[in-house]
Design a protein around this motif. Structure first.
Motif, short mmCIF file in Angstrom:
data_model
loop_
_atom_site.label_atom_id
_atom_site.label_comp_id
_atom_site.label_asym_id
_atom_site.label_seq_id
_atom_site.Cartn_x
_atom_site.Cartn_y
_atom_site.Cartn_z
N ILE A 114 0.84 -1.20 0.00
CA ILE A 114 0.00 0.00 0.00
C ILE A 114 0.87 1.25 0.00
O ILE A 114 1.85 1.35 0.74
N ALA A 136 -5.73 3.50 2.66
CA ALA A 136 -6.96 3.08 1.98
C ALA A 136 -7.99 2.67 3.02
O ALA A 136 -7.80 1.69 3.74
N ALA A 186 -9.14 1.82 -6.15
CA ALA A 186 -8.23 0.96 -5.39
C ALA A 186 -6.79 1.00 -5.90
O ALA A 186 -5.84 1.10 -5.10
N HIS A 188 -4.19 3.48 -4.65
CA HIS A 188 -3.64 3.33 -3.30
C HIS A 188 -2.50 2.32 -3.24
O HIS A 188 -1.93 2.10 -2.16
N VAL A 189 -2.16 1.71 -4.36
CA VAL A 189 -1.13 0.67 -4.39
C VAL A 189 0.21 1.28 -4.80
O VAL A 189 0.31 1.88 -5.88
N VAL A 195 -7.30 -7.64 -7.45
CA VAL A 195 -6.70 -6.63 -6.56
C VAL A 195 -7.66 -5.49 -6.23
O VAL A 195 -7.84 -5.16 -5.04
N ILE A 225 -8.96 -4.99 -2.32
CA ILE A 225 -8.68 -3.79 -1.54
C ILE A 225 -9.98 -3.13 -1.07
O ILE A 225 -10.09 -2.70 0.08
N SER A 245 -10.66 -2.86 2.84
CA SER A 245 -10.66 -1.50 3.40
C SER A 245 -12.03 -1.09 3.91
O SER A 245 -12.16 -0.09 4.63
N LEU A 272 -6.12 0.22 5.49
CA LEU A 272 -4.84 -0.28 5.01
C LEU A 272 -3.88 0.89 5.01
O LEU A 272 -4.14 1.93 4.39
N VAL A 322 -0.12 -6.92 1.37
CA VAL A 322 -1.30 -7.76 1.14
C VAL A 322 -0.91 -8.93 0.24
O VAL A 322 -0.50 -8.72 -0.92
N THR A 353 -2.27 -11.93 -1.94
CA THR A 353 -3.55 -11.98 -2.62
C THR A 353 -4.12 -13.38 -2.81
O THR A 353 -5.24 -13.53 -3.30
#
Length: 281
Positions: A132, A136, A144, A147-148, A222, A226, A230, A235, A241, A243
């Motif tokens: 992250i 998030a 989403a 935020h990665v 993904v 998320i 969230s 997060l 994370v 997956t």
């Protein structure tokens, strides 16, 4: 962009060479690889505008550490591929995949030696791992990916005896022996991929392929993962994370197969790189 943890120092990987971020930024960003996620937007802006980075230096893969070595939270999803749920003989998750943690002390880098628990049944699980970049909480699927920070390769090594022992299974303990969360070789930002939701992932033991699939087969991709996570918990920047893993684990084979001393596990994801773990008694 690719960022790495090289001998405990935050580095950019440019044309296969490492550029020390603290030195290149004149101290603007600390050497601590975990600290950068608390300043992710500023860091991305600096990299995008940096026109005269110093020449990088060669490095050995064995000197790389996990790109997020000290997250505040590690969140892991189970049964997130249909074929893995089928081989485990379990129903598909509906609203949320089973969620557990891998304790932070289990995190290690991409090239490592892992001591097998005495009398255990240690299994492999190739996984796409995301880190992250910005907090998030209650984010939508559409938002989403923003935020990665990036993606990396992970192994959710699992000691099945303690993991599945009753009366209540001990998933988090069974997945948190030292060295049971190798990650790396570096973090790759989502913009580096043609489609970050469709990457090939695979692993082999002593050259024999055990798992091969694509992340497009995820039940909860993904963005959806998320969004659902969230909705319950924030997060935080630098959180990790896992997956989920596809079919082909040792637990699902007939006869079942476990890692043994002397085995080499090689794990890779398209567009990111590979991990190499060797196992000892």
């Amino acid at each position: 962009m690719r960022i790495a943890n090289l001998s405990g120092r935050l580095s950019l990987i440019v044309d296969g060479l490492a550029v020390d971020v603290e030195q290149a930024s004149g101290g603007r960003f600390a050497a601590d690889p975990q600290a950068v996620y608390d300043h992710w937007a500023e860091f991305r802006g600096w990299v995008d505008q940096a026109a005269d980075l110093p020449e990088g230096t060669a490095f050995a893969a064995a000197d790389l550490g996990a790109p997020a070595p000290g997250p505040r939270q590690v969140v892991a999803a189970g049964l997130n591929y249909r074929d893995h749920a089928a081989e485990a003989g379990l129903a598909l998750p509906d609203e949320m995949p089973p969620v557990f943690t891998k304790f932070v002390s289990s995190i290690t880098g991409p090239v490592s030696e892992v001591e097998l628990p005495h009398g255990g049944h240690t299994d492999w699980e190739v996984e796409l791992v995301l880190v992250i970049g910005t907090r998030a909480h209650r984010v939508s699927k559409d938002a989403a990916w923003s935020h990665v920070a990036g993606l990396t390769v992970g192994q959710d090594l699992s000691e099945r005896i303690i993991q599945l022992a009753g009366p209540a299974p001990q998933f988090s303990l069974g997945k948190s022996y030292p060295g049971f969360a190798p990650m790396g070789p570096w973090l790759v930002t989502p913009d580096e991929f043609e489609d970050p939701d469709d990457l090939e992932l695979q692993c082999s033991v002593n050259g024999e392929q055990m798992q091969k699939s694509r992340t497009s087969e995820l039940i909860f991709p993904v963005p959806e993962l998320i969004a659902r996570l969230s909705a319950v918990l924030p997060l935080l920047p630098g959180d990790v994370v896992f997956t989920g893993t596809p079919a082909g684990v040792g637990l699902g084979r007939s006869p079942q197969k476990w890692l043994a001393a002397g085995d080499e596990l090689v794990t890779s994801i398209e567009g990111i790189g590979e991990l190499r773990q060797r196992f000892t008694d």
